[in-house]
Design a protein around this motif. Structure first.
Motif, short mmCIF file in Angstrom:
data_model
loop_
_atom_site.label_atom_id
_atom_site.label_comp_id
_atom_site.label_asym_id
_atom_site.label_seq_id
_atom_site.Cartn_x
_atom_site.Cartn_y
_atom_site.Cartn_z
N CYS A 160 -12.91 14.39 -59.22
CA CYS A 160 -11.71 14.91 -59.94
C CYS A 160 -11.09 13.88 -60.90
CB CYS A 160 -10.73 15.33 -58.93
SG CYS A 160 -10.11 14.08 -57.80
N SER A 161 -10.10 13.90 -61.33
CA SER A 161 -9.57 12.99 -62.29
C SER A 161 -9.13 11.66 -61.49
CB SER A 161 -8.34 13.67 -63.09
OG SER A 161 -9.15 14.30 -64.28
N VAL A 162 -8.99 10.64 -61.97
CA VAL A 162 -8.48 9.27 -61.35
C VAL A 162 -7.60 8.70 -62.24
CG1 VAL A 162 -9.06 7.06 -60.30
CG2 VAL A 162 -10.79 9.09 -60.24
N ALA A 163 -6.36 8.32 -61.52
CA ALA A 163 -5.43 7.65 -61.94
C ALA A 163 -5.44 6.28 -61.51
CB ALA A 163 -3.98 8.33 -62.00
N VAL A 164 -4.99 5.08 -62.21
CA VAL A 164 -5.04 3.61 -61.59
C VAL A 164 -3.47 3.38 -61.69
CG1 VAL A 164 -5.47 1.41 -61.78
CG2 VAL A 164 -7.20 3.11 -62.28
N LEU A 165 -2.76 3.21 -60.70
CA LEU A 165 -1.35 3.00 -60.68
C LEU A 165 -0.98 1.42 -60.84
CD1 LEU A 165 1.60 4.28 -60.75
CD2 LEU A 165 1.39 4.24 -58.36
N VAL A 166 -0.39 0.97 -61.75
CA VAL A 166 -0.27 -0.46 -61.89
C VAL A 166 1.30 -0.55 -61.56
CG1 VAL A 166 -0.23 -2.28 -63.65
CG2 VAL A 166 -1.90 -0.54 -63.73
N SER A 167 1.62 -1.26 -60.67
CA SER A 167 2.91 -1.79 -60.28
C SER A 167 3.33 -3.09 -60.87
CB SER A 167 3.13 -1.81 -58.89
OG SER A 167 4.43 -2.18 -58.40
N ARG A 168 4.25 -3.12 -61.76
CA ARG A 168 4.91 -4.21 -62.36
C ARG A 168 6.33 -4.63 -61.64
NH1 ARG A 168 2.14 -5.74 -66.74
NH2 ARG A 168 3.60 -7.35 -66.93
N GLY A 169 6.28 -4.46 -60.38
CA GLY A 169 7.48 -4.99 -59.48
C GLY A 169 8.81 -4.50 -59.51
#
Length: 720
Positions: A604-613
């Motif tokens: 399926c689709s993939v999302a990369v979650l970037v946390s900048r704090g």
């Protein structure tokens, strides 16, 4: 060259003074330790493609260093393993074994046995009784065939030691094999772990009985054995009734002190382990029983237990424990098996161990309505041997119950049964299927009429705030309900802590809290996620993946396919600090490669979650995060294809929040795409770009109509 052992010094005067360091205790111990660790690690690396547990490499490494292989060189043995160093090496190895058994007791939850259920209990009992019955005839045959020097040892002592060695299931080794084969969370894995836990405790009880019966030096040996057993029972009672409440208080105090783990606690525990070992040795049972029982008194699943494990296990498991396998290997002499009769006895004992364990487990499992393949796999898994087997054999050899020939036969049996477990299980039972590389077309989010299903992976508590913020932003009130699967990603290492986390995840359903963090932080994160169950639009489920990093993507993709999720959310391998933190946290290239493999193989689709704090201040709960979604600006970049259309659907959910402002940017160049279809941003690998264009236009129009002017501008750009 002969040495007076009483005149041996600890350290040498140095080579420049003409003194040979290998003639002194400490330099020789250092060389022996380095050599043992090097050999065992080298073999573990060579056996890694065969997916063998580390214990196999350590046992074989010890045998290679002994008189069966390298040790046949007398000069080598006189220099590296002289006879005067045997006591020194075994003392250090026994000390490491004492603390390792403390860790085993620390991690073994007796409550797991009581919750294991009737099926696992019956399987464990059958796997113990049938090998013991087979041991009746095998013991009689061995006594008639093998010449034992100690004539004071009778049939009963031989029978008990042989029965215990045939019926043992190595709980830590089994857990490692199940994790390697990705069977821990399957029905087979859960049943095997529960049955092995009961088998492990039973083995210790039987071993205590065997040790008590082995001492036949006095005429009143029967009464002595009874006193030993009664004293052992009294020791266990004192530890559980008096010492356990004290350890509970110590654990609570440690948790209340947050990050401070005072060295007083460490000294108290280390002294308690050694004192318990001394008491059981004084009773007449082996000292390792004391360490094991003391470990049982520590509260399971507590932060205190986790900190102790982190402090002790690496040094013990990596450096000291291999010395025990080496000392066992030095006692194993394969050249003792010279005649066909000896090799026939080895075949008899090995086949008896396999048939008794596998047949007993298989028969009861089938009667408990377990499928045939799973029943057979259970039988093979329960036949795993390991450290406990070696402990039994070494104690039997010390008590003169087993001679060198019998000791060698049983050690080789343990190696064979453990070595064949992995390939046999792989041949007869394959529950997981690897998802093919990214060739499947992702479904529309709206195709899942009941709920939107998302699989969110986390490394630890640091990923939770940003995940909550993202889920809150797509938790639309007018759309389909949202079902969130949160999977904790844990690397499988040589440490046994990962196995403990699996047990905790089954116990409390909340596996991904880092036990080393603050207790208040754990409660805040737990409250924030569990509160989603009462929100009405989000249902949260908790999963655990404990795997080697090179194969972790298989677990993620398998769960995504099994649960029918529309999207996988992966945490970025870097995390930026918030207002109260400086710098970034980088998990390393290995975790980045995990994300890359998921992107290549996901169904399926993939999302990369970037946390900048930015979400660190929003850890109090969902109510706070709802407010935090206000006045947010979201930019959606649309190129085309099924994955981008899915992003539009997520944007439609975000647009329902009144204060969320969307900026939609679209890049269109269908003429160029027709000329070079392979460069098109679509995973469908189809040349029908006209159909893709129609679907893109339909998705954009639907987004425009349903967006209710919550998006700012629409830009059509011809890329250069």
């Amino acid at each position: 060259m002969r040495f007076n052992t009483s005149a041996i010094k600890t350290t040498s005067d140095g080579a420049w003074q003409g003194d040979n360091p290998l003639n002194h205790a400490l330099p020789l111990l250092i060389i022996q330790t380095v050599l043992v660790v090097f050999v065992s690690r080298t073999l573990a690396f060579l056996f890694k493609p065969l997916r063998q547990p580390k214990v196999v490499a350590e046992i074989i490494g010890g045998i290679l260093l002994g008189p069966s292989a390298i040790g046949r060189n007398k000069k080598f043995m006189q220099i590296v393993f002289p006879s005067w160093s045997t006591t020194m090496l075994e003392s250090v190895a026994s000390l490491g074994l004492l603390f390792y058994l403390f860790l085993v007791g620390l991690e073994l939850d007796l409550g797991t046995i009581s919750r294991s259920g009737k099926r696992a209990f019956n399987i464990a009992v059958a796997g113990i009784i049938l090998p013991f019955l087979f041991a009746v005839g095998v013991t009689f045959l061995l006594q008639r065939t093998i010449r034992f020097e100690n004539h004071n040892i009778g049939y009963v002592q031989h029978f008990v030691f042989l029965g215990v060695s045939l019926s043992i299931t190595a709980f830590p080794v089994l857990a490692r094999i199940l994790a390697e084969l990705k069977l821990l969370t399957t029905s087979v894995g859960e049943t095997a772990m529960a049955a092995a836990a009961f088998n492990d405790v039973t083995a210790w009880v039987l071993l205590a009985l065997a040790v008590a019966l082995a001492d036949q030096r006095h005429k009143s040996s029967i009464f002595t054995s009874i006193w030993v057993l009664l004293s052992g029972v009294a020791f266990v009672a004192v530890m559980m009734i008096l010492v356990r409440p004290v350890m509970n208080r110590v654990a609570r105090k440690c948790c209340h002190e947050h990050d401070v783990f005072h060295e007083t606690f460490v000294c108290l525990i280390l002294a308690g382990v050694m004192l318990s070992g001394f008491v059981t040795d004084m009773i007449g049972i082996h000292s390792i029983f004391g360490g094991f029982i003391f470990g049982l008194t520590i509260p399971k699943g507590s932060e205190f237990a986790s900190r102790l494990t982190k402090r002790i296990e690496d040094f013990v498991s990596t450096l000291l424990l291999p010395l025990y396998f080496a000392s066992s290997g030095l006692k194993t002499n394969v050249t003792k098996l010279q005649s066909l009769v000896d090799w026939g006895l080895l075949l008899l004992v090995t086949s008896t161990a396999c048939v008794g364990k596998i047949l007993g487990t298989f028969a009861v499992a089938v009667m408990c309505m377990v499928p045939v393949r799973e029943s057979l796999a259970l039988g093979v898994l329960m036949n795993t041997k390991g450290l406990v087997e070696l402990i039994v054999l070494n104690i039997g050899r010390e008590k003169k119950v087993l001679n060198d020939e019998m000791f060698t036969i049983l050690v080789l049996m343990a190696i064979f049964t453990t070595f064949v477990t992995t390939p046999v299980v792989l041949a007869i039972y394959k529950p997981s299927r690897i998802v093919n590389s990214g060739s499947q077309k992702p479904s529309r989010l709206t195709d899942l009429q009941e709920k939107l299903r998302i699989l969110a992976c986390v490394h630890g508590p640091g990923n939770i705030p940003s995940l909550i913020n993202f889920i809150e932003s797509i938790r639309a009130t007018n759309k389909s309900r949202l079902k969130l699967y949160v999977m904790q990603l844990t690397e499988l290492t040589d440490s046994s802590s990962s196995i403990v986390m699996v047990q905790r995840s089954r116990k409390n359903g909340f596996p991904f809290i880092d036990r080393i963090r603050r207790c208040e932080m754990q409660e805040q994160i737990a409250t924030a996620l569990q509160a989603y169950g009462g929100v009405g639009q989000v249902t949260v489920h908790y999963l655990t993946s404990i795997s080697l990093l090179p194969t972790m993507h298989e677990d993620i993709c398998h769960v995504a396919e099994k649960k029918g999720v529309a999207m996988i959310i992966l945490p970025f391998h870097k995390r930026w600090g918030g207002e109260d933190e400086q710098g970034t946290e980088d998990l390393g290239q290995s975790w980045r490669e995990v994300n890359q493999r998921v992107l290549q193989n996901a169904p399926c689709s993939v999302a990369v979650l970037v946390s900048r704090g930015g979400g660190r201040r929003n850890e109090q709960g969902p109510e706070t995060n709802v407010a935090s979604t206000a006045r947010k600006r979201v930019c959606i970049i649309f190129i085309g294809g099924p994955h981008d259309r899915k992003v539009l659907e997520l944007g439609g959910r975000m647009a329902e929040h009144p204060a969320t402002k969307l900026l939609f940017v679209r890049f269109t160049s269908y003429e160029e795409a027709e000329d070079d279809g392979h460069n098109h941003n679509s995973s469908t690998s189809t040349n029908n770009w006209e159909k893709e264009k129609e679907l893109d236009e339909e998705a954009v129009n639907e987004f425009r109509l349903n967006g209710r002017n919550q998006w700012s501008t629409l830009k059509k750009t011809q890329p250069t």
